[in-house]
Design an enzyme around this catalytic site. Structure first.
Site, PDB file in Angstrom:
ATOM      1  N   SER A  89       0.786  -1.239   0.000  1.00 47.28           N
ATOM      2  CA  SER A  89       0.000   0.000   0.000  1.00 47.28           C
ATOM      3  C   SER A  89       0.818   1.288   0.000  1.00 47.28           C
ATOM      4  O   SER A  89       0.236   2.374  -0.030  1.00 47.28           O
ATOM      5  CB  SER A  89      -0.948   0.014   1.204  1.00 47.28           C
ATOM      6  OG  SER A  89      -2.052  -0.846   0.990  1.00 47.28           O
ATOM      7  N   GLU A 185      -5.045  -7.872  -5.065  1.00 48.82           N
ATOM      8  CA  GLU A 185      -4.117  -8.863  -5.609  1.00 48.82           C
ATOM      9  C   GLU A 185      -2.668  -8.377  -5.562  1.00 48.82           C
ATOM     10  O   GLU A 185      -1.738  -9.189  -5.484  1.00 48.82           O
ATOM     11  CB  GLU A 185      -4.498  -9.210  -7.052  1.00 48.82           C
ATOM     12  CG  GLU A 185      -5.769 -10.037  -7.193  1.00 48.82           C
ATOM     13  CD  GLU A 185      -7.031  -9.192  -7.033  1.00 48.82           C
ATOM     14  OE1 GLU A 185      -8.119  -9.779  -6.894  1.00 48.82           O
ATOM     15  OE2 GLU A 185      -6.916  -7.945  -7.044  1.00 48.82           O
TER      16      GLU A 185
END
Length: 306
Positions: A89, A185
């Site tokens: 992230s 994913e």
């Protein structure tokens, strides 16, 4: 004036019984010794930090990638800085930078609609606004501050998908980062799979470009850094490893194989900011990541940059 000064130097050399040539040889030799001493000091410091980072790897049974840039002195601290890690992230801060780069500030007020079907795992902010939609600026803020995965996907869509993101990074000089998949994913982090990976050096260089460099004008840099300062997921990471009076804006990331990352711009008092990227992974798919590893690594950086 220059000729008079040279004449005085020549007279002094004559009095001392030294030729100008021998004086040059002496000063040149002194400069070489000084340069060697400084090079030796840097080498010694690098060896010391490498040893400490290696010890952290053993302590936490993890692989560690580190790159830090003191933007005031251009001094860098690095360890496995060119090895690939899943970026997880952390991309959200840089994607927000790309969004700001490609759009006017007014565009942040555009309302974006999305459906329940668009939601993916871990979307604590967007899941509350399916009926109303959200302003683009609010979505970017949710991606950076709360690591909202649906918000991250919307950012991707607004900048041309993962490959649009990758292309934007190429345009600011990043030839390393590979971006291929959407959330969630992209967090698979399978060892040896170069999809959705980068290096600590590439990520830190990108963050520097967006926060203190010329990739964004000052007004947009301020928006991005304010989003990062408000990050709600990084208190136990880089922020925990620097002095309490240092201001930290960061973006964390996590994935399979013990992946735990944090990237940050850090403002020490009365000094230029420091850019830090810390990436980590483990060998086993279900391995638990260690926040403490990401907190202890910046302690080495802070000590080395003093």
């Amino acid at each position: 004036m220059k000729n008079k000064r040279m004449l005085k130097i020549g007279m002094c050399v004559g009095i001392l019984g030294l030729s100008v040539t021998s004086l040059e040889a002496f000063t040149g030799g002194a400069l070489q010794v000084e340069a060697k001493e400084k090079t030796g000091q840097v080498k010694h410091k690098n060896q010391a930090t490498h040893k400490e980072f290696s010890q952290l790897e053993k302590k936490f049974d993890a692989r560690l990638g580190v790159y830090a840039i003191d933007t005031g002195t251009n001094q860098t601290i690095s360890y496995r800085h060119n090895e690939r890690f899943a970026f997880a992230s952390t991309y959200k801060a840089l994607a927000a930078g790309v969004l700001l780069q490609q759009n006017s500030i007014d565009t942040l007020n555009e309302v974006i609609k999305f459906t329940k079907e668009d939601l993916v795992d871990y979307s604590p902010v967007t899941e509350k606004h399916v009926d109303t939609g959200m302003k683009l600026g609010e979505i970017a803020e949710a991606a950076v501050r709360s690591s909202d995965n649906t918000a991250g996907n919307i950012l991707f869509h607004k900048i041309g998908g993962p490959k649009g993101y990758e292309k934007a990074l190429r345009q600011i000089g990043d030839r390393v980062t590979m971006s291929d998949r959407f959330e969630t994913e992209l967090n698979e982090a399978i060892p040896g799979d170069i999809r959705d990976t980068s290096t600590a050096k590439a990520i830190a260089s990108n963050l520097k470009a967006f926060t203190v460099g010329n990739a964004l004008p000052a007004e947009k840099r301020k928006i991005l850094t304010e989003w990062m300062k408000g990050n709600a997921t990084g208190d136990k990471l880089i922020r925990a490893g620097v002095p309490t009076d240092w201001i930290v804006g960061d973006k964390s990331g996590a994935g399979s194989y013990g992946t735990r990352n944090d990237i940050a711009i850090v403002w020490p008092p009365n000094r230029a900011p420091i850019i830090i990227a810390i990436l980590s992974s483990k060998d086993e798919k279900e391995a638990t990541y260690d926040n403490q590893l990401i907190a202890e690594a910046p302690e080495v950086i802070v000590k080395s940059l003093k």
